[in-house]
Write a protein that holds these residues in place. Structure first.
Motif, PDB file in Angstrom:
ATOM      1  N   THR A  60     137.024 -25.198  44.070  1.00  0.00           N
ATOM      2  CA  THR A  60     138.358 -24.710  43.718  1.00  0.00           C
ATOM      3  C   THR A  60     139.287 -25.861  43.361  1.00  0.00           C
ATOM      4  O   THR A  60     140.260 -25.669  42.640  1.00  0.00           O
ATOM      5  CB  THR A  60     138.980 -23.907  44.873  1.00  0.00           C
ATOM      6  OG1 THR A  60     139.060 -24.742  46.044  1.00  0.00           O
ATOM      7  CG2 THR A  60     138.152 -22.661  45.180  1.00  0.00           C
ATOM      8  N   HIS A  61     138.996 -27.055  43.873  1.00  0.00           N
ATOM      9  CA  HIS A  61     139.726 -28.264  43.505  1.00  0.00           C
ATOM     10  C   HIS A  61     138.982 -29.460  44.096  1.00  0.00           C
ATOM     11  O   HIS A  61     137.940 -29.284  44.745  1.00  0.00           O
ATOM     12  CB  HIS A  61     141.191 -28.220  43.956  1.00  0.00           C
ATOM     13  CG  HIS A  61     141.415 -28.064  45.435  1.00  0.00           C
ATOM     14  ND1 HIS A  61     141.043 -26.940  46.133  1.00  0.00           N
ATOM     15  CD2 HIS A  61     141.970 -28.906  46.353  1.00  0.00           C
ATOM     16  CE1 HIS A  61     141.362 -27.079  47.406  1.00  0.00           C
ATOM     17  NE2 HIS A  61     141.928 -28.267  47.573  1.00  0.00           N
ATOM     18  N   GLY A  62     139.510 -30.653  43.884  1.00  0.00           N
ATOM     19  CA  GLY A  62     138.751 -31.849  44.201  1.00  0.00           C
ATOM     20  C   GLY A  62     139.105 -32.558  45.482  1.00  0.00           C
ATOM     21  O   GLY A  62     138.723 -33.717  45.655  1.00  0.00           O
ATOM     22  N   VAL A  83     133.763 -28.322  38.531  1.00  0.00           N
ATOM     23  CA  VAL A  83     135.154 -28.507  38.920  1.00  0.00           C
ATOM     24  C   VAL A  83     135.996 -28.522  37.651  1.00  0.00           C
ATOM     25  O   VAL A  83     135.526 -28.936  36.581  1.00  0.00           O
ATOM     26  CB  VAL A  83     135.334 -29.804  39.737  1.00  0.00           C
ATOM     27  CG1 VAL A  83     135.028 -31.034  38.883  1.00  0.00           C
ATOM     28  CG2 VAL A  83     136.728 -29.906  40.338  1.00  0.00           C
ATOM     29  N   HIS A  84     137.235 -28.063  37.761  1.00  0.00           N
ATOM     30  CA  HIS A  84     138.116 -28.076  36.596  1.00  0.00           C
ATOM     31  C   HIS A  84     138.289 -29.502  36.087  1.00  0.00           C
ATOM     32  O   HIS A  84     138.374 -30.460  36.871  1.00  0.00           O
ATOM     33  CB  HIS A  84     139.473 -27.477  36.954  1.00  0.00           C
ATOM     34  CG  HIS A  84     140.344 -27.207  35.759  1.00  0.00           C
ATOM     35  ND1 HIS A  84     141.056 -28.200  35.129  1.00  0.00           N
ATOM     36  CD2 HIS A  84     140.589 -26.052  35.086  1.00  0.00           C
ATOM     37  CE1 HIS A  84     141.724 -27.667  34.115  1.00  0.00           C
ATOM     38  NE2 HIS A  84     141.461 -26.374  34.057  1.00  0.00           N
ATOM     39  N   GLU A  85     138.347 -29.632  34.779  1.00  0.00           N
ATOM     40  CA  GLU A  85     138.454 -30.944  34.142  1.00  0.00           C
ATOM     41  C   GLU A  85     139.605 -31.773  34.710  1.00  0.00           C
ATOM     42  O   GLU A  85     139.482 -32.992  34.883  1.00  0.00           O
ATOM     43  CB  GLU A  85     138.626 -30.758  32.635  1.00  0.00           C
ATOM     44  CG  GLU A  85     138.663 -32.041  31.843  1.00  0.00           C
ATOM     45  CD  GLU A  85     138.745 -31.779  30.345  1.00  0.00           C
ATOM     46  OE1 GLU A  85     137.948 -32.366  29.601  1.00  0.00           O
ATOM     47  OE2 GLU A  85     139.606 -30.962  29.939  1.00  0.00           O
ATOM     48  N   ALA A  86     140.729 -31.106  35.036  1.00  0.00           N
ATOM     49  CA  ALA A  86     141.907 -31.837  35.514  1.00  0.00           C
ATOM     50  C   ALA A  86     141.733 -32.367  36.934  1.00  0.00           C
ATOM     51  O   ALA A  86     142.541 -33.198  37.380  1.00  0.00           O
ATOM     52  CB  ALA A  86     143.143 -30.937  35.448  1.00  0.00           C
ATOM     53  N   ASP A  87     140.719 -31.909  37.657  1.00  0.00           N
ATOM     54  CA  ASP A  87     140.452 -32.414  39.002  1.00  0.00           C
ATOM     55  C   ASP A  87     139.141 -33.195  39.077  1.00  0.00           C
ATOM     56  O   ASP A  87     138.720 -33.586  40.172  1.00  0.00           O
ATOM     57  CB  ASP A  87     140.414 -31.259  40.016  1.00  0.00           C
ATOM     58  CG  ASP A  87     141.721 -31.117  40.782  1.00  0.00           C
ATOM     59  OD1 ASP A  87     142.769 -31.493  40.219  1.00  0.00           O
ATOM     60  OD2 ASP A  87     141.701 -30.626  41.925  1.00  0.00           O
ATOM     61  N   ALA A  88     138.497 -33.424  37.946  1.00  0.00           N
ATOM     62  CA  ALA A  88     137.213 -34.123  37.958  1.00  0.00           C
ATOM     63  C   ALA A  88     137.345 -35.521  38.546  1.00  0.00           C
ATOM     64  O   ALA A  88     136.525 -35.949  39.375  1.00  0.00           O
ATOM     65  CB  ALA A  88     136.633 -34.182  36.551  1.00  0.00           C
ATOM     66  N   ILE A 147     136.496 -18.534  36.002  1.00  0.00           N
ATOM     67  CA  ILE A 147     137.449 -19.583  36.366  1.00  0.00           C
ATOM     68  C   ILE A 147     138.853 -19.179  35.915  1.00  0.00           C
ATOM     69  O   ILE A 147     139.075 -18.846  34.748  1.00  0.00           O
ATOM     70  CB  ILE A 147     137.061 -20.927  35.720  1.00  0.00           C
ATOM     71  CG1 ILE A 147     135.645 -21.341  36.121  1.00  0.00           C
ATOM     72  CG2 ILE A 147     138.080 -22.005  36.066  1.00  0.00           C
ATOM     73  CD1 ILE A 147     135.456 -21.555  37.603  1.00  0.00           C
ATOM     74  N   ILE A 148     139.798 -19.227  36.846  1.00  0.00           N
ATOM     75  CA  ILE A 148     141.195 -18.897  36.557  1.00  0.00           C
ATOM     76  C   ILE A 148     142.053 -20.087  36.988  1.00  0.00           C
ATOM     77  O   ILE A 148     142.127 -20.415  38.176  1.00  0.00           O
ATOM     78  CB  ILE A 148     141.645 -17.625  37.301  1.00  0.00           C
ATOM     79  CG1 ILE A 148     140.762 -16.445  36.908  1.00  0.00           C
ATOM     80  CG2 ILE A 148     143.118 -17.327  37.003  1.00  0.00           C
ATOM     81  CD1 ILE A 148     140.983 -15.203  37.748  1.00  0.00           C
ATOM     82  N   GLY A 156     144.111 -29.483  38.808  1.00  0.00           N
ATOM     83  CA  GLY A 156     142.939 -28.703  38.426  1.00  0.00           C
ATOM     84  C   GLY A 156     142.538 -27.648  39.428  1.00  0.00           C
ATOM     85  O   GLY A 156     141.382 -27.210  39.431  1.00  0.00           O
ATOM     86  N   SER A 157     143.460 -27.221  40.278  1.00  0.00           N
ATOM     87  CA  SER A 157     143.141 -26.125  41.194  1.00  0.00           C
ATOM     88  C   SER A 157     142.835 -24.859  40.404  1.00  0.00           C
ATOM     89  O   SER A 157     143.477 -24.573  39.386  1.00  0.00           O
ATOM     90  CB  SER A 157     144.314 -25.847  42.141  1.00  0.00           C
ATOM     91  OG  SER A 157     144.403 -26.832  43.146  1.00  0.00           O
ATOM     92  N   VAL A 158     141.841 -24.115  40.889  1.00  0.00           N
ATOM     93  CA  VAL A 158     141.481 -22.860  40.236  1.00  0.00           C
ATOM     94  C   VAL A 158     141.253 -21.785  41.282  1.00  0.00           C
ATOM     95  O   VAL A 158     140.993 -22.066  42.453  1.00  0.00           O
ATOM     96  CB  VAL A 158     140.194 -22.995  39.382  1.00  0.00           C
ATOM     97  CG1 VAL A 158     140.359 -24.054  38.299  1.00  0.00           C
ATOM     98  CG2 VAL A 158     138.973 -23.287  40.248  1.00  0.00           C
ATOM     99  N   ALA A 159     141.341 -20.544  40.830  1.00  0.00           N
ATOM    100  CA  ALA A 159     140.794 -19.417  41.564  1.00  0.00           C
ATOM    101  C   ALA A 159     139.468 -19.064  40.910  1.00  0.00           C
ATOM    102  O   ALA A 159     139.265 -19.306  39.719  1.00  0.00           O
ATOM    103  CB  ALA A 159     141.744 -18.226  41.521  1.00  0.00           C
TER     104      ALA A 159
END
Length: 241
Positions: A60-62, A83-88, A147-148, A156-159
């Protein structure tokens, strides 16, 4: 712990990890703390599964208390970690964060820190490789996770919405147990980069209709996502957030 058919949880209300069990294998949502790996093995065994059935870990995040045993699965068993690109970079340990602790109660904070210490939370191994995902992606994994984007707690947090188990996994997009105060019920999560953005992002999941709302910290919520979001908004207003 079996929450529902095809839906399992390991850990507890301090730090939780979830498993989606589908005919084509198992998807793990978040990887908690490094020391929860033994609980993972035990839960898989209870499900009649093994590590070889795990097809992927979706984060869900990093943050360190969500990536705990992910690198071990990737390195030793070839399990891809998404993982979302913004939290990689965060998941790879390339970004240091200095979160605001905010209001605390000694007992609850000590319980959180002691549990993290016992579960090797201070010995987290960052990811070496990740598979970057984006808002709207439907992953080719058991349960077909959607991914939301849920930025705010981190960029890069996601639901993660898994319609087949009627659940949305929210990480630290909200919490049902504040790890620093012990307060229970849906509410904003601590250690959030941008609290206002995190609160606004919850509108992205409010219309999903999912029964289960599953946070990284706190009890599973079975009252529906709309009610959970409403409770968070009321808690934020009451605290002046």
């Amino acid at each position: 712990m079996r929450l529902a058919p095809s839906l399992h949880r390991i850990g507890n209300d301090i730090v939780a990890v979830y498993l989606v069990d589908a005919p084509d294998g198992v998807t793990i949502i978040d990887a908690g703390l490094a020391g929860q790996y033994t609980e993972l093995l035990a839960e898989l065994d209870a499900m009649g599964r093994t590590i070889d059935d795990v097809r992927g870990v979706v984060l869900t995040h990093g943050d360190s208390d969500h990536i705990g045993f992910a690198e071990r699965l990737r390195r030793d068993h070839g399990v891809p970690v998404f993982v979302h690109e913004a939290d990689a970079a965060r998941a790879r340990g390339e970004v240091s964060t200095k979160p605001e602790w905010g209001h605390m109660k000694l007992g609850a904070t000590a319980k959180f820190l002691w549990y993290a210490l016992r579960k090797n939370g201070l010995r987290t191994t960052p990811l070496t490789e990740v598979v970057a995902v984006h808002d709207g992606d439907v992953l080719d994994l058991p349960g077909a996770p959607v991914i939301i984007g849920l930025p705010g707690h981190s960029p890069g947090s996601v639901a993660i919405h898994v319609p087949s188990v009627d659940a949305v996994f929210v990480g630290d997009g909200l919490t049902t147990r504040h790890v620093l105060t012990g307060t229970t019920g849906p509410q904003p999560a601590p250690f959030t980069d941008d609290p206002a953005e995190a609160l606004a992002s919850l509108h992205r999941i409010a219309g999903l209709g999912a029964t289960w709302v599953l946070p990284g910290h706190g009890s599973p919520w079975r009252g529906g996502v709309e009610q959970a979001v409403g409770e968070v908004e009321r808690a934020a207003a009451a605290s002046g957030a």
